[in-house]
Design a protein around this motif. Structure first.
Motif, PDB file in Angstrom:
ATOM      1  N   ALA A 220       1.502  97.355   8.893  1.00  0.00           N
ATOM      2  CA  ALA A 220       2.417  98.450   8.578  1.00  0.00           C
ATOM      3  C   ALA A 220       1.842  99.353   7.504  1.00  0.00           C
ATOM      4  CB  ALA A 220       3.765  97.895   8.110  1.00  0.00           C
ATOM      5  N   ARG A 221       2.358 100.576   7.456  1.00  0.00           N
ATOM      6  CA  ARG A 221       2.066 101.494   6.363  1.00  0.00           C
ATOM      7  C   ARG A 221       3.104 101.277   5.269  1.00  0.00           C
ATOM      8  NH1 ARG A 221      -0.262 107.235   7.472  1.00  0.00           N
ATOM      9  NH2 ARG A 221      -1.956 105.765   7.838  1.00  0.00           N
ATOM     10  N   VAL A 222       2.645 101.256   4.029  1.00  0.00           N
ATOM     11  CA  VAL A 222       3.507 100.917   2.903  1.00  0.00           C
ATOM     12  C   VAL A 222       4.009 102.174   2.204  1.00  0.00           C
ATOM     13  CG1 VAL A 222       3.674  99.674   0.723  1.00  0.00           C
ATOM     14  CG2 VAL A 222       2.238  98.771   2.567  1.00  0.00           C
ATOM     15  N   ARG A 223       5.310 102.233   2.002  1.00  0.00           N
ATOM     16  CA  ARG A 223       5.924 103.299   1.206  1.00  0.00           C
ATOM     17  C   ARG A 223       6.403 102.693  -0.103  1.00  0.00           C
ATOM     18  NH1 ARG A 223      10.238 107.398   3.653  1.00  0.00           N
ATOM     19  NH2 ARG A 223       8.249 108.332   4.292  1.00  0.00           N
TER      20      ARG A 223
ATOM     21  N   ALA B 202      -0.969 103.117   2.030  1.00  0.00           N
ATOM     22  CA  ALA B 202      -2.042 102.606   2.885  1.00  0.00           C
ATOM     23  C   ALA B 202      -1.484 101.677   3.954  1.00  0.00           C
ATOM     24  CB  ALA B 202      -3.074 101.860   2.036  1.00  0.00           C
ATOM     25  N   ASP B 203      -2.307 101.432   4.965  1.00  0.00           N
ATOM     26  CA  ASP B 203      -1.970 100.468   6.008  1.00  0.00           C
ATOM     27  C   ASP B 203      -2.424  99.073   5.579  1.00  0.00           C
ATOM     28  OD1 ASP B 203      -1.003 102.530   7.506  1.00  0.00           O
ATOM     29  OD2 ASP B 203      -2.768 102.703   8.787  1.00  0.00           O
ATOM     30  N   LEU B 204      -1.535  98.116   5.670  1.00  0.00           N
ATOM     31  CA  LEU B 204      -1.856  96.736   5.338  1.00  0.00           C
ATOM     32  C   LEU B 204      -1.587  95.845   6.530  1.00  0.00           C
ATOM     33  CD1 LEU B 204      -0.408  96.413   1.703  1.00  0.00           C
ATOM     34  CD2 LEU B 204      -2.701  97.117   2.429  1.00  0.00           C
ATOM     35  N   GLU B 205      -2.243  94.679   6.538  1.00  0.00           N
ATOM     36  CA  GLU B 205      -2.108  93.733   7.634  1.00  0.00           C
ATOM     37  C   GLU B 205      -1.688  92.376   7.098  1.00  0.00           C
ATOM     38  OE1 GLU B 205      -5.872  93.699   9.577  1.00  0.00           O
ATOM     39  OE2 GLU B 205      -5.624  95.704  10.461  1.00  0.00           O
ATOM     40  N   ALA B 206      -1.455  91.455   8.012  1.00  0.00           N
ATOM     41  CA  ALA B 206      -1.031  90.103   7.649  1.00  0.00           C
ATOM     42  C   ALA B 206      -1.994  89.500   6.627  1.00  0.00           C
ATOM     43  CB  ALA B 206      -0.964  89.216   8.888  1.00  0.00           C
ATOM     44  N   GLY B 207      -1.447  88.940   5.553  1.00  0.00           N
ATOM     45  CA  GLY B 207      -2.248  88.310   4.517  1.00  0.00           C
ATOM     46  C   GLY B 207      -2.617  89.208   3.367  1.00  0.00           C
ATOM     47  N   ASP B 208      -2.504  90.535   3.544  1.00  0.00           N
ATOM     48  CA  ASP B 208      -2.808  91.456   2.443  1.00  0.00           C
ATOM     49  C   ASP B 208      -1.719  91.337   1.372  1.00  0.00           C
ATOM     50  OD1 ASP B 208      -5.017  92.335   3.784  1.00  0.00           O
ATOM     51  OD2 ASP B 208      -4.069  94.152   4.559  1.00  0.00           O
ATOM     52  N   ARG B 209      -2.166  91.331   0.121  1.00  0.00           N
ATOM     53  CA  ARG B 209      -1.235  91.220  -0.998  1.00  0.00           C
ATOM     54  C   ARG B 209      -1.172  92.543  -1.752  1.00  0.00           C
ATOM     55  NH1 ARG B 209      -2.545  88.801  -6.814  1.00  0.00           N
ATOM     56  NH2 ARG B 209      -0.459  88.746  -7.739  1.00  0.00           N
ATOM     57  N   ILE B 210       0.043  93.020  -2.032  1.00  0.00           N
ATOM     58  CA  ILE B 210       0.232  94.232  -2.815  1.00  0.00           C
ATOM     59  C   ILE B 210       1.109  93.897  -4.016  1.00  0.00           C
ATOM     60  CG2 ILE B 210       2.138  94.954  -1.294  1.00  0.00           C
ATOM     61  CD1 ILE B 210       1.449  97.855  -2.058  1.00  0.00           C
ATOM     62  N   TYR B 211       0.641  94.328  -5.180  1.00  0.00           N
ATOM     63  CA  TYR B 211       1.368  94.107  -6.429  1.00  0.00           C
ATOM     64  C   TYR B 211       1.735  95.476  -6.981  1.00  0.00           C
ATOM     65  CZ  TYR B 211       2.508  92.207 -11.061  1.00  0.00           C
ATOM     66  OH  TYR B 211       3.149  91.844 -12.222  1.00  0.00           O
ATOM     67  N   THR B 212       3.021  95.790  -7.006  1.00  0.00           N
ATOM     68  CA  THR B 212       3.490  97.068  -7.521  1.00  0.00           C
ATOM     69  C   THR B 212       4.195  96.858  -8.854  1.00  0.00           C
ATOM     70  OG1 THR B 212       5.624  96.939  -6.388  1.00  0.00           O
ATOM     71  CG2 THR B 212       3.814  97.949  -5.194  1.00  0.00           C
ATOM     72  N   SER B 213       4.006  97.788  -9.759  1.00  0.00           N
ATOM     73  CA  SER B 213       4.692  97.704 -11.044  1.00  0.00           C
ATOM     74  C   SER B 213       4.881  99.107 -11.611  1.00  0.00           C
ATOM     75  CB  SER B 213       3.905  96.840 -12.039  1.00  0.00           C
ATOM     76  OG  SER B 213       2.691  97.478 -12.409  1.00  0.00           O
TER      77      SER B 213
ATOM     78  N   ALA C 206       1.858 101.177  11.320  1.00  0.00           N
ATOM     79  CA  ALA C 206       0.533 101.415  10.756  1.00  0.00           C
ATOM     80  C   ALA C 206      -0.123 102.627  11.417  1.00  0.00           C
ATOM     81  CB  ALA C 206      -0.337 100.177  10.948  1.00  0.00           C
ATOM     82  N   GLY C 207      -1.082 103.197  10.690  1.00  0.00           N
ATOM     83  CA  GLY C 207      -1.822 104.333  11.208  1.00  0.00           C
ATOM     84  C   GLY C 207      -1.073 105.642  11.118  1.00  0.00           C
TER      85      GLY C 207
END
Length: 598
Positions: free
Chosen positions: A504-507, A254-265, A291-292
């Motif tokens: 940005a888009r997250v890989r 997904a596309d994320l922006e400043a301040g977005d938090r992603i927790y991967t495990s 992004a996009g």
């Protein structure tokens, strides 16, 4: 216990947000080995090992999305294609090459193009010619052209071979990309099939697309040998008979922006025999792209200064373009593209980059090359890139600068083969950018090679893309034999918040690195990538709502209090207070945001 929790759940406001943005995190779905292979390129033959693949991480061709990628691993690796030819025909090959700033070429690695000729019995005839286009001195994040020819096909030639090849001797690392490949005969049309690598190939063994929603590289497969949840997991191998330095799977999310938090495990397990040994490491990674799903448009250039340009006079060369949608940075490049070591130098001075939104204002710093020294990468505000034996350096004594004497007398002098200078500026989509420079050739040492060209070039970039979180790039994202017991599931995780000004888009990636070990094998299971601030409630399948499918997962992972040692897959999507259980308080939040049957 689950029924009691549902009865006790109170109607209180949602406190946290949870949305899992990874699909098929337990690797249950997918055909396994065989089928269409997105990592292969139709009509191209890969050679040298597994560190070559079709990739969508960089693209030069307008409207396309793929290129050929080769990364550090085998010492000689790449892809080639043959085209029929006849003795005496003039063959020319060319390509655009690229290296990422976050994974740039280092050490003695070189990215090249090569032309060879073969007879009807597939025996080589004549002499092969290769040109190094990128090395550790090359500028990252910019497409660099390379070409060979025209070269006359030797006696006995029945076909010409174009090869995209990566080589190193001892210390080569990083990666490179090839796109817009071309092979012409006597100046005609491009005869290569699938020259932009847009068409995938077909796998006959390990299949990078054998697990739905994931794209693999190196040696990986859907496996029933070790499972933590369900009936399948992902098995990853390197070294040994795989010839792979790196193997793994990745998924663009997904596309994320400043301040977005992603927790991967996720969980990783290695067997006591054939597992992690020596320096081998298994990890999860986060990588970021514009992004996009933005495909960066190809550069715009006007390399109009050539052997027909006048000598002993400054010639203005201009390129203008409208800033494409989604682009927030332009890389202004002053380039000399040459294939000869004996051509005379070209000089440049007084570069300007003007935006239509700010008319009359030069966006470039050190426009006349007065600041800085003449050493490698010595010019202030400019970044030098160059091939072996080539330079783009400050010069203050050989010719009269374009600037009036009251300003100063420095210019930039280009010698050798391909070299250039770059400077990034901020732009706004839709505005016009005009980039100019004055070029000069001396009559006593003329710029006389008919294949040499020079001038300004605009390359587009999307700003705000964070750097990747690589192996050992976070406190708990890497497993090795020192921190991971054999035959035990170990949890890996990354907790990352997008920095200010980013988009940005997250890989998400699972990876196994050989790192000097003889071989290694691991199993990955139960991958989650949960964004904690965008969706109110618990969306475990990332479809934008909280429905019965999410409720089914809630029942499966419900633990009560306290949290267990064995954490169920997808637990974090429902664990709103992050106490490593799914209890009555988490159920309350879920029920208050339930919004659909499916």
């Amino acid at each position: 216990m689950m029924a009691v929790a549902l009865l006790l759940a109170a109607c209180t406001p949602a406190l946290y947000a949870r949305q899992n943005i990874v699909k098929n995190g337990s690797y249950e779905r997918g055909p396994g080995p065989g089928g269409v292979n997105q990592g292969l390129a139709e009509d191209w033959t890969f050679f040298g090992g597994t560190s070559v693949e079709r990739s969508n991480q960089a693209n030069f061709t307008s409207g396309g999305g793929w290129s050929l990628k080769v990364f550090g691993g085998e010492t000689t690796v790449g892809a080639f294609q043959d085209v029929a030819c006849a003795e005496g025909q003039n063959v020319t090959i060319s390509a655009q090459l690229f290296t990422l700033g976050t994974d740039r070429i280092t050490g003695d690695a070189e990215a090249k193009i090569k032309i060879e000729f073969y007879d009807s019995g597939d025996m080589p005839v004549g002499t092969a010619t290769e040109v190094t286009v990128l090395n550790d001195l090359s500028t990252a994040d910019t497409w660099t052209p390379g070409s060979i020819g025209p070269t006359a096909a030797p006696p006995g030639a029945a076909k010409a071979r174009m090869t995209c090849v990566w080589t190193f001797t001892t210390t080569g690392m990083g990666s490179a990309y090839w796109d817009a490949c071309s092979l012409t005969i006597n100046g005609g049309a491009n005869l290569l099939l699938n020259p932009d690598f847009e068409i995938p190939g077909t796998s006959t063994g390990v299949n990078p697309t054998g697990i739905d929603n994931w794209l693999g590289f190196g040696w990986q497969e859907k496996s029933t040998e070790q499972m933590r949840t369900g009936g399948f997991g992902a098995k990853i191998r390197v070294g040994g008979d795989t010839n792979a330095e790196y193997s793994g799977l990745y998924q663009d999310t997904a596309d994320l922006e400043a301040g977005d938090r992603i927790y991967t495990s996720c969980y990783v397990r290695h067997p006591a025999t054939g597992g992690l040994s020596s320096t081998a490491a298994a990890a999860i990674k986060l990588e970021f792209s514009p992004a996009g799903g933005l495909v960066i448009p190809p550069p715009v250039e006007n390399l109009a200064f050539d052997d027909t340009s006048p000598t002993n006079t400054w010639t203005l060369v201009t390129v203008s373009a409208t800033v494409p949608t989604g682009i927030t940075q332009a890389r202004c490049t002053l380039i000399n593209f040459d294939t000869s070591d004996v051509n005379g130098p070209v000089y440049m001075d007084y570069a300007t980059a003007e935006r239509s939104s700010q008319p009359g204002t030069n966006q470039l710093l050190n426009r006349s090359f007065e600041s800085g020294g003449s050493g490698i990468n010595g010019l202030t505000n400019w970044t030098e890139f160059r091939g072996i034996g080539s330079r783009a350096a400050k010069n203050s004594f050989e010719i009269t600068a374009f600037d009036p004497p009251s300003i100063a007398g420095s210019v930039v002098k280009y010698t050798g083969q391909t070299a250039g200078l770059t400077q990034d500026i901020t732009v706004v989509p839709g505005e016009m950018l005009t980039f100019t420079v004055y070029c000069y050739s001396r009559s006593d040492l003329p710029y006389a090679d008919p294949n040499a060209v020079a001038g300004p070039k605009i390359e587009w970039r999307a700003g705000g893309v964070p750097g990747q979180i690589d192996i050992n790039g976070a406190p708990n994202n890497t497993a090795n034999s020192g921190n991971t017991p054999a035959d035990t599931w170990k949890r890996l995780w990354i907790d990352f918040t997008m920095p200010p000004g980013s988009a940005a888009r997250v890989r998400t990636t699972i990876i196994l690195a050989k790192n000097g070990a003889t071989d290694a094998a691991v199993y990955f299971e139960d991958f989650e990538a949960v964004v904690t601030n965008l969706f109110t409630g618990s969306d475990v399948d990332g479809d934008g709502n909280e429905d019965l499918l999410d409720f089914a997962e809630l029942q499966r992972v419900y633990t009560g209090t306290p949290g267990p040692v064995f954490l169920p897959w997808n637990l974090f999507t429902f664990d709103h207070d992050e106490d490593f259980d799914v209890d009555a308080s988490d159920v309350t939040i879920f029920l208050n945001n339930f919004n659909g049957p499916n």
